[in-house]
Design a protein around this motif. Structure first.
Motif, PDB file in Angstrom:
ATOM      1  N   UNK A 122       0.844  -1.168   0.000  1.00 42.71           N
ATOM      2  CA  UNK A 122       0.000   0.000   0.000  1.00 42.71           C
ATOM      3  C   UNK A 122       0.891   1.232   0.000  1.00 42.71           C
ATOM      4  N   UNK A 123       0.605   2.154  -0.924  1.00 44.92           N
ATOM      5  CA  UNK A 123       1.447   3.315  -1.101  1.00 44.92           C
ATOM      6  C   UNK A 123       0.895   4.532  -0.343  1.00 44.92           C
ATOM      7  N   UNK A 124       1.552   5.609  -0.616  1.00 41.05           N
ATOM      8  CA  UNK A 124       1.120   6.857  -0.006  1.00 41.05           C
ATOM      9  C   UNK A 124      -0.174   7.366  -0.656  1.00 41.05           C
ATOM     10  N   UNK A 125      -0.816   8.280   0.011  1.00 41.95           N
ATOM     11  CA  UNK A 125      -2.037   8.887  -0.513  1.00 41.95           C
ATOM     12  C   UNK A 125      -1.742   9.681  -1.781  1.00 41.95           C
ATOM     13  N   UNK A 126      -0.553  10.257  -1.847  1.00 41.16           N
ATOM     14  CA  UNK A 126      -0.193  11.060  -3.022  1.00 41.16           C
ATOM     15  C   UNK A 126      -0.062  10.210  -4.285  1.00 41.16           C
ATOM     16  N   UNK A 127       0.083   8.901  -4.123  1.00 43.93           N
ATOM     17  CA  UNK A 127       0.181   8.034  -5.291  1.00 43.93           C
ATOM     18  C   UNK A 127      -1.114   8.000  -6.093  1.00 43.93           C
ATOM     19  N   UNK A 128      -2.249   8.274  -5.432  1.00 45.45           N
ATOM     20  CA  UNK A 128      -3.549   8.246  -6.117  1.00 45.45           C
ATOM     21  C   UNK A 128      -3.755   9.479  -6.995  1.00 45.45           C
TER      22      UNK A 128
END
Length: 134
Positions: free
Chosen positions: A1-7
């Protein structure tokens, strides 16, 4: 699971971010609009309550002061213009508020002061001096 900024990466992320930003702006604007409408209705309600209290106080005062019914001031309006009727209504209200045995028998337009105090020659010279200012 990545960072929120990845979305929010790439063109699709820019579209999603702009949709979120615009929806927040419009929600704030709608909330302000609803707040203004609520304040308007609240002010109207407060004014109505004050008017009702004043009317009740005036009714109590009128019932205490007048033991015998007197003839109410009458106003006869024979003018066709709404401005003359407004003047007659305001004069009748003032007369009813503080003057006794007062009646308005007629309302007629007032003659302009300039027409009655100046000669035709003076008016003509004024018109000639205004030539070119049209």
């Amino acid at each position: 699971m990545g960072h929120l900024s990845d979305h929010f990466q790439g063109p699709l992320g820019a579209v999603v971010l702009s949709l979120i930003a615009f929806s927040v702006v419009f929600l704030v604007l709608m909330a302000l609009m609803l707040l203004l409408i609520g304040v308007k209705h609240l002010a109207g309600l407060i004014d109505a309550v004050k008017a009702a209290k004043e009317a009740q106080a005036q009714a109590v005062k009128a019932s205490k002061t007048s033991s015998s019914p007197k003839e109410a001031p009458r106003a006869v309006v024979r003018a066709q213009e709404a401005g003359d009727q407004l003047i007659a209504v305001l004069t009748a209200a003032i007369a009813a508020g503080g003057l006794e045995n007062f009646r308005i028998s007629s309302v007629r337009p007032a003659v302009a002061v300039a027409d009655s105090l100046t000669s035709g020659w003076k008016r003509l010279s004024r018109l000639d001096n205004l030539e070119g200012w049209e």
